[in-house]
Design a protein around this motif. Structure first.
Motif, mmCIF file in Angstrom:
data_model
loop_
_atom_site.group_PDB
_atom_site.id
_atom_site.type_symbol
_atom_site.label_atom_id
_atom_site.label_comp_id
_atom_site.label_asym_id
_atom_site.label_seq_id
_atom_site.Cartn_x
_atom_site.Cartn_y
_atom_site.Cartn_z
ATOM 1 N N VAL A 40 -16.802 -27.998 34.597
ATOM 2 C CA VAL A 40 -15.660 -27.097 34.784
ATOM 3 C C VAL A 40 -14.354 -27.875 34.648
ATOM 4 C CG1 VAL A 40 -14.413 -25.714 36.494
ATOM 5 C CG2 VAL A 40 -16.856 -25.380 36.177
ATOM 6 N N GLU A 41 -14.309 -29.060 35.255
ATOM 7 C CA GLU A 41 -13.105 -29.885 35.150
ATOM 8 C C GLU A 41 -12.837 -30.277 33.705
ATOM 9 O OE1 GLU A 41 -13.824 -33.076 37.887
ATOM 10 O OE2 GLU A 41 -13.455 -31.809 39.638
ATOM 11 N N MET A 42 -13.902 -30.581 32.970
ATOM 12 C CA MET A 42 -13.738 -30.928 31.564
ATOM 13 C C MET A 42 -13.252 -29.714 30.765
ATOM 14 S SD MET A 42 -16.351 -32.672 28.758
ATOM 15 C CE MET A 42 -17.677 -32.446 29.854
ATOM 16 N N GLU A 43 -13.793 -28.538 31.069
ATOM 17 C CA GLU A 43 -13.353 -27.319 30.378
ATOM 18 C C GLU A 43 -11.887 -27.022 30.670
ATOM 19 O OE1 GLU A 43 -14.176 -22.596 30.808
ATOM 20 O OE2 GLU A 43 -15.956 -23.845 30.565
ATOM 21 N N MET A 44 -11.484 -27.213 31.909
ATOM 22 C CA MET A 44 -10.093 -26.965 32.262
ATOM 23 C C MET A 44 -9.161 -27.966 31.588
ATOM 24 S SD MET A 44 -9.730 -24.343 34.024
ATOM 25 C CE MET A 44 -10.667 -23.182 34.937
ATOM 26 N N LYS A 45 -9.642 -29.194 31.425
ATOM 27 C CA LYS A 45 -8.814 -30.225 30.806
ATOM 28 C C LYS A 45 -8.731 -30.038 29.293
ATOM 29 C CE LYS A 45 -10.268 -34.381 31.401
ATOM 30 N NZ LYS A 45 -10.598 -35.806 31.513
ATOM 31 N N GLU A 46 -9.864 -29.782 28.669
ATOM 32 C CA GLU A 46 -9.911 -29.708 27.207
ATOM 33 C C GLU A 46 -9.708 -28.301 26.666
ATOM 34 O OE1 GLU A 46 -13.586 -31.411 25.986
ATOM 35 O OE2 GLU A 46 -13.102 -33.378 26.823
ATOM 36 N N GLY A 47 -9.899 -27.302 27.509
ATOM 37 C CA GLY A 47 -9.797 -25.926 27.041
ATOM 38 C C GLY A 47 -11.162 -25.421 26.602
ATOM 39 N N LEU A 48 -11.288 -24.121 26.563
ATOM 40 C CA LEU A 48 -12.544 -23.487 26.192
ATOM 41 C C LEU A 48 -12.653 -23.415 24.686
ATOM 42 C CD1 LEU A 48 -15.098 -21.926 27.058
ATOM 43 C CD2 LEU A 48 -13.717 -19.867 26.999
ATOM 44 N N LYS A 49 -13.790 -23.796 24.163
ATOM 45 C CA LYS A 49 -14.038 -23.717 22.733
ATOM 46 C C LYS A 49 -15.124 -22.674 22.507
ATOM 47 C CE LYS A 49 -12.866 -28.552 22.035
ATOM 48 N NZ LYS A 49 -12.637 -29.020 23.377
ATOM 49 N N GLY A 50 -14.752 -21.551 21.941
ATOM 50 C CA GLY A 50 -15.733 -20.500 21.672
ATOM 51 C C GLY A 50 -15.594 -19.335 22.620
ATOM 52 N N SER A 51 -16.659 -18.574 22.715
ATOM 53 C CA SER A 51 -16.688 -17.343 23.502
ATOM 54 C C SER A 51 -16.689 -17.642 25.003
ATOM 55 C CB SER A 51 -17.942 -16.550 23.138
ATOM 56 O OG SER A 51 -18.172 -15.520 24.065
ATOM 57 N N ILE A 52 -15.943 -16.854 25.752
ATOM 58 C CA ILE A 52 -15.902 -17.011 27.207
ATOM 59 C C ILE A 52 -17.275 -16.721 27.800
ATOM 60 C CG2 ILE A 52 -14.982 -16.018 29.335
ATOM 61 C CD1 ILE A 52 -12.347 -15.605 27.843
ATOM 62 N N GLU A 53 -17.914 -15.679 27.315
ATOM 63 C CA GLU A 53 -19.194 -15.251 27.862
ATOM 64 C C GLU A 53 -20.302 -16.278 27.627
ATOM 65 O OE1 GLU A 53 -21.817 -12.845 29.924
ATOM 66 O OE2 GLU A 53 -19.660 -12.614 29.755
ATOM 67 N N TYR A 54 -20.282 -16.942 26.498
ATOM 68 C CA TYR A 54 -21.385 -17.834 26.146
ATOM 69 C C TYR A 54 -21.074 -19.317 26.290
ATOM 70 C CZ TYR A 54 -23.218 -13.518 24.315
ATOM 71 O OH TYR A 54 -23.656 -12.230 24.196
ATOM 72 N N ASP A 101 -16.037 -22.903 47.199
ATOM 73 C CA ASP A 101 -14.583 -22.892 47.348
ATOM 74 C C ASP A 101 -13.845 -23.033 46.020
ATOM 75 O OD1 ASP A 101 -14.949 -22.677 50.067
ATOM 76 O OD2 ASP A 101 -14.786 -24.823 50.425
ATOM 77 N N PHE A 102 -14.524 -22.794 44.920
ATOM 78 C CA PHE A 102 -13.914 -23.027 43.613
ATOM 79 C C PHE A 102 -12.638 -22.219 43.407
ATOM 80 C CE2 PHE A 102 -13.307 -21.914 39.154
ATOM 81 C CZ PHE A 102 -13.103 -23.163 38.636
ATOM 82 N N GLU A 103 -12.618 -20.972 43.848
ATOM 83 C CA GLU A 103 -11.442 -20.116 43.658
ATOM 84 C C GLU A 103 -10.219 -20.649 44.391
ATOM 85 O OE1 GLU A 103 -12.612 -16.243 44.870
ATOM 86 O OE2 GLU A 103 -14.029 -16.009 43.238
ATOM 87 N N LYS A 104 -10.424 -21.479 45.398
ATOM 88 C CA LYS A 104 -9.315 -22.018 46.186
ATOM 89 C C LYS A 104 -8.770 -23.328 45.606
ATOM 90 C CE LYS A 104 -11.354 -20.083 50.346
ATOM 91 N NZ LYS A 104 -12.037 -20.396 51.596
ATOM 92 N N THR A 105 -9.386 -23.817 44.531
ATOM 93 C CA THR A 105 -8.958 -25.087 43.950
ATOM 94 C C THR A 105 -7.738 -24.877 43.071
ATOM 95 O OG1 THR A 105 -10.395 -24.856 42.034
ATOM 96 C CG2 THR A 105 -11.325 -25.960 43.977
ATOM 97 N N ASP A 106 -7.330 -25.940 42.425
ATOM 98 C CA ASP A 106 -6.163 -25.860 41.559
ATOM 99 C C ASP A 106 -6.511 -25.370 40.157
ATOM 100 O OD1 ASP A 106 -7.593 -28.083 40.943
ATOM 101 O OD2 ASP A 106 -5.863 -29.383 40.649
ATOM 102 N N ALA A 107 -7.639 -24.699 40.011
ATOM 103 C CA ALA A 107 -8.033 -24.159 38.703
ATOM 104 C C ALA A 107 -7.024 -23.124 38.221
ATOM 105 C CB ALA A 107 -9.419 -23.547 38.775
#
Length: 143
Positions: A40-54, A101-107
């Motif tokens: 998740v941290e890597m996705e937040m740093k690099e951005g999502l590549k492709g479909s959100i669902e998959y 507690d993921f929703e409470k993080t700095d995401a």
């Protein structure tokens, strides 16, 4: 391998498989949760590549439910004497708590920052706030 990365469905399936009451499964679930948080941290740093669902690994509500159930399983493990309570709280429970507690993080702050960097007409830039919003909604997989 085929360079295929896990998504939140894969992680949820793996976490659900660990709900058998055994201490070994609880420890494995903790490892899986730590890997999910790292992805998740890597996705937040690099951005999502492709479909959100998959392609997204952002935990959803089911991930939170599974993590809570695994923490209850861990509590039963220490009550039965399989592990010391302090050891369990300081090591195995931490990644599971991070998922709960993921929703409470700095995401959310990361998503806002990412959106400000994205140009309105940039097709390669994915709206990360949409990924975070989906984590808060109940997601269903079509069969």
């Amino acid at each position: 391998s085929r360079n295929v990365m896990p998504n939140y469905h894969t992680y949820n399936t793996a976490l659900a498989a660990c709900l058998d009451g055994k201490m070994e499964s609880t420890m494995r679930a903790s490892t899986i949760a730590a890997e999910m948080i790292a992805d998740v941290e890597m996705e937040m740093k690099e951005g999502l590549k492709g479909s959100i669902e998959y392609n997204s690994v952002v935990p959803d509500l089911y991930t939170k439910v599974l993590s809570r159930s695994l923490m209850k399983q861990l509590r039963e493990n220490w009550r039965s004497g399989d592990i010391n309570m302090e050891v369990a709280k300081s090591t195995i429970r931490k990644p599971l708590l991070q998922l709960v507690d993921f929703e409470k993080t700095d995401a959310a702050a990361e998503a806002k920052k990412r959106n400000e960097e994205c140009a309105v007409d940039d097709e390669d830039c994915v709206d990360v706030s949409r990924v975070v919003q989906m984590a808060k909604e109940h997601r269903r997989m079509e069969v």
